[in-house]
Write a protein that holds these residues in place. Sequence first.
Motif, PDB file in Angstrom:
ATOM      1  N   MET A 157     -11.881   9.203   1.383  1.00 23.89           N
ATOM      2  CA  MET A 157     -12.067   8.354  -0.280  1.00 23.89           C
ATOM      3  C   MET A 157     -10.896   8.369  -1.011  1.00 23.89           C
ATOM      4  N   GLY A 158     -10.525   9.784  -1.301  1.00 21.38           N
ATOM      5  CA  GLY A 158      -9.082   9.841  -2.198  1.00 21.38           C
ATOM      6  C   GLY A 158      -7.860   9.691  -1.557  1.00 21.38           C
ATOM      7  N   TYR A 159      -7.700   9.225  -0.956  1.00 21.72           N
ATOM      8  CA  TYR A 159      -6.481   8.595   0.369  1.00 21.72           C
ATOM      9  C   TYR A 159      -7.096   6.785  -0.039  1.00 21.72           C
ATOM     10  N   PHE A 160      -8.152   6.104   0.234  1.00 19.76           N
ATOM     11  CA  PHE A 160      -8.019   5.025   0.011  1.00 19.76           C
ATOM     12  C   PHE A 160      -7.621   4.679  -1.463  1.00 19.76           C
ATOM     13  N   LEU A 161      -7.996   6.072  -2.638  1.00 20.53           N
ATOM     14  CA  LEU A 161      -7.984   5.451  -3.984  1.00 20.53           C
ATOM     15  C   LEU A 161      -6.563   5.529  -4.605  1.00 20.53           C
ATOM     16  N   ILE A 162      -5.963   6.292  -3.832  1.00 21.75           N
ATOM     17  CA  ILE A 162      -3.978   6.414  -4.004  1.00 21.75           C
ATOM     18  C   ILE A 162      -3.594   5.998  -3.262  1.00 21.75           C
ATOM     19  N   GLN A 163      -3.955   4.860  -2.376  1.00 22.42           N
ATOM     20  CA  GLN A 163      -3.328   4.413  -1.697  1.00 22.42           C
ATOM     21  C   GLN A 163      -3.100   2.958  -2.052  1.00 22.42           C
ATOM     22  N   GLN A 164      -4.705   2.548  -2.775  1.00 21.11           N
ATOM     23  CA  GLN A 164      -4.656   1.529  -3.876  1.00 21.11           C
ATOM     24  C   GLN A 164      -3.971   1.216  -5.355  1.00 21.11           C
ATOM     25  N   GLY A 165      -3.539   2.460  -5.548  1.00 16.95           N
ATOM     26  CA  GLY A 165      -2.790   2.794  -7.166  1.00 16.95           C
ATOM     27  C   GLY A 165      -3.715   3.380  -7.756  1.00 16.95           C
ATOM     28  N   TRP A 166      -4.924   3.701  -7.756  1.00 17.12           N
ATOM     29  CA  TRP A 166      -5.941   3.738  -8.694  1.00 17.12           C
ATOM     30  C   TRP A 166      -5.833   5.263  -8.817  1.00 17.12           C
ATOM     31  N   GLN A 167      -5.119   6.103  -8.143  1.00 19.29           N
ATOM     32  CA  GLN A 167      -5.036   7.557  -8.581  1.00 19.29           C
ATOM     33  C   GLN A 167      -3.339   7.876  -8.631  1.00 19.29           C
ATOM     34  N   MET A 172       0.036  -0.917  -0.223  1.00 17.54           N
ATOM     35  CA  MET A 172      -0.273  -0.336  -0.351  1.00 17.54           C
ATOM     36  C   MET A 172       1.077   1.262   0.281  1.00 17.54           C
ATOM     37  N   ARG A 173       0.182   1.796  -0.887  1.00 20.49           N
ATOM     38  CA  ARG A 173       1.434   3.781  -0.817  1.00 20.49           C
ATOM     39  C   ARG A 173       0.748   4.600  -0.060  1.00 20.49           C
ATOM     40  N   ARG A 174       1.467   5.248   0.310  1.00 21.72           N
ATOM     41  CA  ARG A 174       2.174   6.374   1.455  1.00 21.72           C
ATOM     42  C   ARG A 174       1.631   7.624   0.376  1.00 21.72           C
ATOM     43  N   VAL A 175       0.236   8.433   1.339  1.00 21.56           N
ATOM     44  CA  VAL A 175      -0.921   9.296   0.942  1.00 21.56           C
ATOM     45  C   VAL A 175      -0.387  10.445   1.287  1.00 21.56           C
ATOM     46  N   VAL A 176       0.027  11.527   1.134  1.00 19.74           N
ATOM     47  CA  VAL A 176       0.924  12.659   1.320  1.00 19.74           C
ATOM     48  C   VAL A 176      -0.516  13.757   0.826  1.00 19.74           C
ATOM     49  N   ILE A 177       0.005  15.374   1.814  1.00 22.33           N
ATOM     50  CA  ILE A 177      -0.978  16.063   1.601  1.00 22.33           C
ATOM     51  C   ILE A 177       0.432  17.486   1.243  1.00 22.33           C
ATOM     52  N   THR A 178       0.079  17.498  -0.050  1.00 21.33           N
ATOM     53  CA  THR A 178       0.804  18.702  -1.165  1.00 21.33           C
ATOM     54  C   THR A 178       0.649  20.149  -1.401  1.00 21.33           C
ATOM     55  N   GLY A 179      -0.756  20.380  -1.065  1.00 23.93           N
ATOM     56  CA  GLY A 179      -1.144  21.424  -1.001  1.00 23.93           C
ATOM     57  C   GLY A 179      -2.561  22.002  -0.142  1.00 23.93           C
ATOM     58  N   ILE A 180      -3.051  23.302  -0.094  1.00 21.20           N
ATOM     59  CA  ILE A 180      -4.467  23.110   0.670  1.00 21.20           C
ATOM     60  C   ILE A 180      -4.858  24.346   0.626  1.00 21.20           C
ATOM     61  N   GLY A 181      -6.009  24.569   0.545  1.00 18.19           N
ATOM     62  CA  GLY A 181      -7.127  25.741   0.264  1.00 18.19           C
ATOM     63  C   GLY A 181      -7.692  26.153   0.963  1.00 18.19           C
ATOM     64  N   ILE A 182      -8.202  27.673   0.904  1.00 18.42           N
ATOM     65  CA  ILE A 182      -9.077  27.902   2.253  1.00 18.42           C
ATOM     66  C   ILE A 182      -9.938  28.773   1.529  1.00 18.42           C
ATOM     67  N   TYR A 183     -11.400  29.283   1.864  1.00 17.15           N
ATOM     68  CA  TYR A 183     -12.238  30.517   1.537  1.00 17.15           C
ATOM     69  C   TYR A 183     -13.083  29.914   3.011  1.00 17.15           C
ATOM     70  N   SER A 184     -13.108  31.412   3.834  1.00 20.32           N
ATOM     71  CA  SER A 184     -14.139  30.887   4.798  1.00 20.32           C
ATOM     72  C   SER A 184     -14.218  32.281   5.764  1.00 20.32           C
ATOM     73  N   CYS A 185     -15.262  31.815   6.300  1.00 18.09           N
ATOM     74  CA  CYS A 185     -15.417  33.333   7.307  1.00 18.09           C
ATOM     75  C   CYS A 185     -14.649  33.402   8.236  1.00 18.09           C
ATOM     76  N   LEU A 186     -13.536  32.689   8.463  1.00 15.68           N
ATOM     77  CA  LEU A 186     -11.954  33.313   8.669  1.00 15.68           C
ATOM     78  C   LEU A 186     -10.946  33.942   8.057  1.00 15.68           C
ATOM     79  N   GLY A 187     -11.374  33.574   6.763  1.00 13.69           N
ATOM     80  CA  GLY A 187     -10.259  34.665   5.891  1.00 13.69           C
ATOM     81  C   GLY A 187     -10.521  34.290   4.091  1.00 13.69           C
ATOM     82  N   LYS A 188      -9.802  34.378   3.684  1.00 17.82           N
ATOM     83  CA  LYS A 188      -9.869  34.234   1.886  1.00 17.82           C
ATOM     84  C   LYS A 188      -8.882  33.552   1.620  1.00 17.82           C
ATOM     85  N   ASN A 189      -8.147  33.963   2.816  1.00 21.77           N
ATOM     86  CA  ASN A 189      -6.833  32.576   2.717  1.00 21.77           C
ATOM     87  C   ASN A 189      -5.832  32.323   3.309  1.00 21.77           C
TER      88      ASN A 189
END
Length: 407
Positions: free
Chosen positions: A171-181, A1-18
């Motif tokens: 679900m994204g974690y599962f798909l990448i972990q299993q090698g589908w994406q 099973m492959r490791r799944v990492v986070i390489t980018g995040i973005g936010i637009y919320s009531c706490l701020g636009k970035n």
Amino acid sequence: MRRVVITGIGIYSCLGKNLDEVRDSLFKGKSGIILSQERKEFGYRSGLTGHVEEPDLKNYLSRRQRLGMAEQVKYAYLATLEALEQAKIDQDYIDANEVGILYGNDSCVQPVIEAIDTIREKKDTTLVGSGSIFQSMNCTTTMNLSTIFRLKGVNFTISAACASGSHSIGMGYFLIQQGWQDTIICGGAQELNVYSFGNFDGLGAFSIHESDPASASRPFDRDRDGLIPSGGGATVILESYESAVKRGAPILAEVVGYGFSSNGEHISNPNKDGQIRSLEMALRQGNLTPKDIDYINAHATSTQVGDYFEAQALGETFDGCNTPVSSTKSMTGHECWMAGASEIVYSLLMMQNDFIAPNINFANPDEASEKLNIIAETKEQKLDTILSNSFGFGGTNSTLIIKRFKP
């Protein structure tokens, strides 16, 4: 099973636009909740809401591209731009690779109402407009973003009430972990227009503490009297470790656990056992024990029943650990379909900047929350492993665990 990492995040919320604005709000314990006179005049019992300014995208997209975008898609678009930039993913890369999208969304109220009103008044369906159908469908976010960014990978919407954003990452974690994406744009989006929460308000689910909006959302506090609706968009770029290394991408954190369950009982009331099963599954996935968790970002929405059951579930699962707990909904209100994704963004900002955002307005615990280590004021602390809960109507439960990345 492959490791799944986070390489980018973005936010637009009531706490701020970035990300920078949101990080500062989290650290300061700044509330994004206001009293909306528009809602009071419309007939709402409670006029409290998170304040999110709807963006003008004329400088970003053509009229044709904007035509089919519901309100929440605009928030999600800006959050995704920010996340892709941080992940160092440009259009050339997207055009040459299979990049997918899984996004949480569970309503498109305003465009449906406006279309029906037009038909009733004009007696002519052709006057609705060509973009209406694309705004009205529940998959409006994935539909629009996959087209705008010319995505070629997995493409569908996760509709799971207030756990939608969390399940999209799971679900994204599962798909990448299993090698589908190799790469998936995950997230959650929530509309905030005056039409979108009327039926919630009709249930008596919202706080009526209107005299001081910033103190109205009181997760885990004995005197809480209901949740406050909010919204926006949050994006988390998931990628296989191999892909991230090959691209020379920044690795912000690793997703190590995803738990899920269904309560199998009441359509709106939670239960402790289902939540515990979700928590335990996530811990097993990550090969972790409760003592390994440095901080819990709770689902707690400021309702009497919901917060009580979650406090019990956390109390039993983390008995003896004294794990720090806070609910960022004390500042944001309940971002609903977006919340599971935005709270991963909030948690990651805390991890990157070595602090725990406060559970503001927490003054008096009840019999369940008094057994938890609720963080009522900002606490500077290094965080290596964070757990985030999201629960929703229909008994859907989701738990995610992210970890500081170590090669």
